[in-house]
Design a protein around this motif. Structure first.
Motif, PDB file in Angstrom:
ATOM      1  N   GLU A   1       0.718  -1.123   0.017  1.00  0.00           N
ATOM      2  CA  GLU A   1      -0.068   0.014  -0.046  1.00  0.00           C
ATOM      3  C   GLU A   1       0.900   1.104  -0.064  1.00  0.00           C
ATOM      4  O   GLU A   1       0.604   2.197  -0.716  1.00  0.00           O
ATOM      5  N   LEU A   2       1.934   1.231   0.806  1.00  0.00           N
ATOM      6  CA  LEU A   2       2.684   2.213   0.879  1.00  0.00           C
ATOM      7  C   LEU A   2       3.380   2.665  -0.408  1.00  0.00           C
ATOM      8  O   LEU A   2       3.613   3.681  -0.947  1.00  0.00           O
TER       9      LEU A   2
ATOM     10  N   GLU B   1       1.714   4.452  -3.269  1.00  0.00           N
ATOM     11  CA  GLU B   1       1.636   5.802  -3.058  1.00  0.00           C
ATOM     12  C   GLU B   1       2.882   6.449  -3.759  1.00  0.00           C
ATOM     13  O   GLU B   1       2.679   7.476  -4.671  1.00  0.00           O
ATOM     14  N   ARG B   2       4.054   5.801  -3.534  1.00  0.00           N
ATOM     15  CA  ARG B   2       5.274   6.341  -4.121  1.00  0.00           C
ATOM     16  C   ARG B   2       6.524   5.347  -3.782  1.00  0.00           C
ATOM     17  O   ARG B   2       6.151   4.757  -2.831  1.00  0.00           O
TER      18      ARG B   2
END
Length: 109
Positions: free
Chosen positions: A22-23, A26-27
């Motif tokens: 998930e992290l 984001e990027r």
């Protein structure tokens, strides 16, 4: 199910690895950023990243400015085969449930 889908499911079975994905969605993150965000020790994070890399979900790069730093990102197209499996499985279940519904309705007449 293919070996790569099995490896992805095995990698995603752990909540820390799912959160890392998930992290990374984001990027890209450095290993230190991921360890901090997940509240994991560097060795524990390293074990999780090894599994994610082996499953083909994550890429690792070394920035030119510092070879000691590792930056992780999601691998493009890594979930394509998993998505294909989910769509096929969903279609199979939909067909099975439709056939069961028709059978039940036919028996109630």
């Amino acid at each position: 199910m293919t070996a790569s889908v099995d490896a992805i499911f095995a990698a995603l079975a752990d909540p820390n690895r799912r959160r890392a994905i998930e992290l990374l969605g984001e990027r890209p993150h450095s290993a230190g950023e991921l360890a901090s965000a997940l509240a994991l020790s560097p060795p524990a994070l390293s074990r999780h990243l090894r599994v994610l890399k082996a499953s083909g979900l994550v890429d690792e790069k070394h920035p030119e400015f510092d070879a000691r730093v590792r930056v992780y990102s999601l691998k493009d197209g890594a979930m394509t085969e998993l998505k294909r499996w989910v769509v096929g499985t969903e279609a199979m279940w939909a067909a099975q449930l439709s056939a069961f519904k028709a059978h039940v309705e036919k028996g109630n007449r």
